[in-house]
Design a protein around this motif. Structure first.
Motif, PDB file in Angstrom:
ATOM      1  N   SER A  10       0.839  -1.193   0.000  1.00 37.92           N
ATOM      2  CA  SER A  10       0.000   0.000   0.000  1.00 37.92           C
ATOM      3  C   SER A  10       0.873   1.242   0.000  1.00 37.92           C
ATOM      4  O   SER A  10       2.065   1.188   0.293  1.00 37.92           O
ATOM      5  N   CYS A  11       0.243   2.358  -0.334  1.00 39.75           N
ATOM      6  CA  CYS A  11       0.920   3.648  -0.215  1.00 39.75           C
ATOM      7  C   CYS A  11       0.892   4.072   1.251  1.00 39.75           C
ATOM      8  O   CYS A  11       0.394   3.346   2.111  1.00 39.75           O
ATOM      9  N   HIS A  12       1.383   5.261   1.565  1.00 42.97           N
ATOM     10  CA  HIS A  12       1.456   5.674   2.963  1.00 42.97           C
ATOM     11  C   HIS A  12       0.094   5.926   3.569  1.00 42.97           C
ATOM     12  O   HIS A  12      -0.195   5.518   4.694  1.00 42.97           O
ATOM     13  N   CYS A  13      -0.785   6.570   2.842  1.00 45.25           N
ATOM     14  CA  CYS A  13      -2.097   6.908   3.409  1.00 45.25           C
ATOM     15  C   CYS A  13      -3.078   5.745   3.313  1.00 45.25           C
ATOM     16  O   CYS A  13      -4.128   5.773   3.939  1.00 45.25           O
ATOM     17  N   GLY A  14      -2.749   4.730   2.532  1.00 40.42           N
ATOM     18  CA  GLY A  14      -3.592   3.542   2.459  1.00 40.42           C
ATOM     19  C   GLY A  14      -4.651   3.568   1.377  1.00 40.42           C
ATOM     20  O   GLY A  14      -5.377   2.591   1.213  1.00 40.42           O
ATOM     21  N   GLN A  15      -4.763   4.680   0.668  1.00 40.63           N
ATOM     22  CA  GLN A  15      -5.797   4.725  -0.379  1.00 40.63           C
ATOM     23  C   GLN A  15      -5.480   3.793  -1.543  1.00 40.63           C
ATOM     24  O   GLN A  15      -6.384   3.299  -2.192  1.00 40.63           O
ATOM     25  N   VAL A  16      -4.190   3.604  -1.806  1.00 40.40           N
ATOM     26  CA  VAL A  16      -3.775   2.665  -2.842  1.00 40.40           C
ATOM     27  C   VAL A  16      -3.334   1.380  -2.148  1.00 40.40           C
ATOM     28  O   VAL A  16      -2.464   1.413  -1.273  1.00 40.40           O
ATOM     29  N   PHE A  72       1.667   7.085  -8.814  1.00 37.28           N
ATOM     30  CA  PHE A  72       1.786   7.454  -7.402  1.00 37.28           C
ATOM     31  C   PHE A  72       0.448   7.929  -6.859  1.00 37.28           C
ATOM     32  O   PHE A  72      -0.437   8.339  -7.613  1.00 37.28           O
ATOM     33  N   CYS A  73       0.324   7.849  -5.557  1.00 39.93           N
ATOM     34  CA  CYS A  73      -0.910   8.248  -4.889  1.00 39.93           C
ATOM     35  C   CYS A  73      -1.004   9.770  -4.873  1.00 39.93           C
ATOM     36  O   CYS A  73      -0.081  10.448  -4.431  1.00 39.93           O
ATOM     37  N   SER A  74      -2.122  10.303  -5.340  1.00 36.15           N
ATOM     38  CA  SER A  74      -2.259  11.758  -5.409  1.00 36.15           C
ATOM     39  C   SER A  74      -2.496  12.378  -4.041  1.00 36.15           C
ATOM     40  O   SER A  74      -2.425  13.585  -3.886  1.00 36.15           O
ATOM     41  N   ARG A  75      -2.732  11.552  -3.034  1.00 38.44           N
ATOM     42  CA  ARG A  75      -2.930  12.104  -1.695  1.00 38.44           C
ATOM     43  C   ARG A  75      -1.624  12.158  -0.906  1.00 38.44           C
ATOM     44  O   ARG A  75      -1.225  13.201  -0.409  1.00 38.44           O
ATOM     45  N   CYS A  76      -0.922  11.015  -0.800  1.00 36.38           N
ATOM     46  CA  CYS A  76       0.288  10.979   0.033  1.00 36.38           C
ATOM     47  C   CYS A  76       1.576  11.043  -0.795  1.00 36.38           C
ATOM     48  O   CYS A  76       2.651  11.241  -0.242  1.00 36.38           O
ATOM     49  N   GLY A  77       1.472  10.852  -2.095  1.00 38.61           N
ATOM     50  CA  GLY A  77       2.643  11.012  -2.944  1.00 38.61           C
ATOM     51  C   GLY A  77       3.521   9.787  -3.080  1.00 38.61           C
ATOM     52  O   GLY A  77       4.520   9.816  -3.799  1.00 38.61           O
TER      53      GLY A  77
HETATM   54 ZN   LIG Z   1      -1.577   7.461  -0.468  1.00 36.22          ZN
END
Ligand SMILES: [Zn+2]
Length: 118
Positions: A10-16, A72-77
């Motif tokens: 997952s990405c850092h914020c978890g959205q991906v 890349f995740c547009s929220r956490c990058g």
């Molecule tokens: Zn993220």
């Protein structure tokens, strides 16, 4: 015997979030202009990769010849994975091993790859 296992990433914020079936005995430490900023990569055929969520928040970044999609995740990058097509036409997913849960990063046998010279 194969060391292929299923990992959650997952990405850092978890959205991906995704699942990937991979053998981490071949993790690449690449020195190209983007990998040195992003992480450690391993490659799998697209069939070994399942995006669980986040298709709507992924942003695509390309450079050079534009053949590799550095998502890349547009929220956490965080760039948790990317996609590219090999010269033989097979779509390959390159995932960021640092984004996987439960992996001992210090225990990985890294293969150095001189992507900067390509
Ligand atoms: Zn993220």
């Amino acid at each position: 015997m194969s060391d292929t296992k299923t990992y959650a990433g997952s990405c850092h914020c978890g959205q991906v979030a995704y699942e990937v079936e991979a053998d981490l005995s071949r993790v690449i430490s690449c020195n190209c202009s983007i990998c040195r900023k992003r992480g450690l990569l391993a490659f799998v055929p697209e069939g070994n990769f399942r995006l669980a969520q986040g298709a709507d928040v992924l942003t695509d970044y390309t450079f050079n010849k534009g053949v590799v999609h550095h998502l890349f995740c547009s929220r956490c990058g965080v760039g948790a994975f990317g996609r590219g097509t090999r010269p033989d036409g097979v779509t390959t997913v390159a995932f960021n091993v640092r984004c996987l849960d439960g992996v001992d990063l210090d225990g990985l046998n890294l293969r150095k790859f001189d992507g900067a010279s390509l």
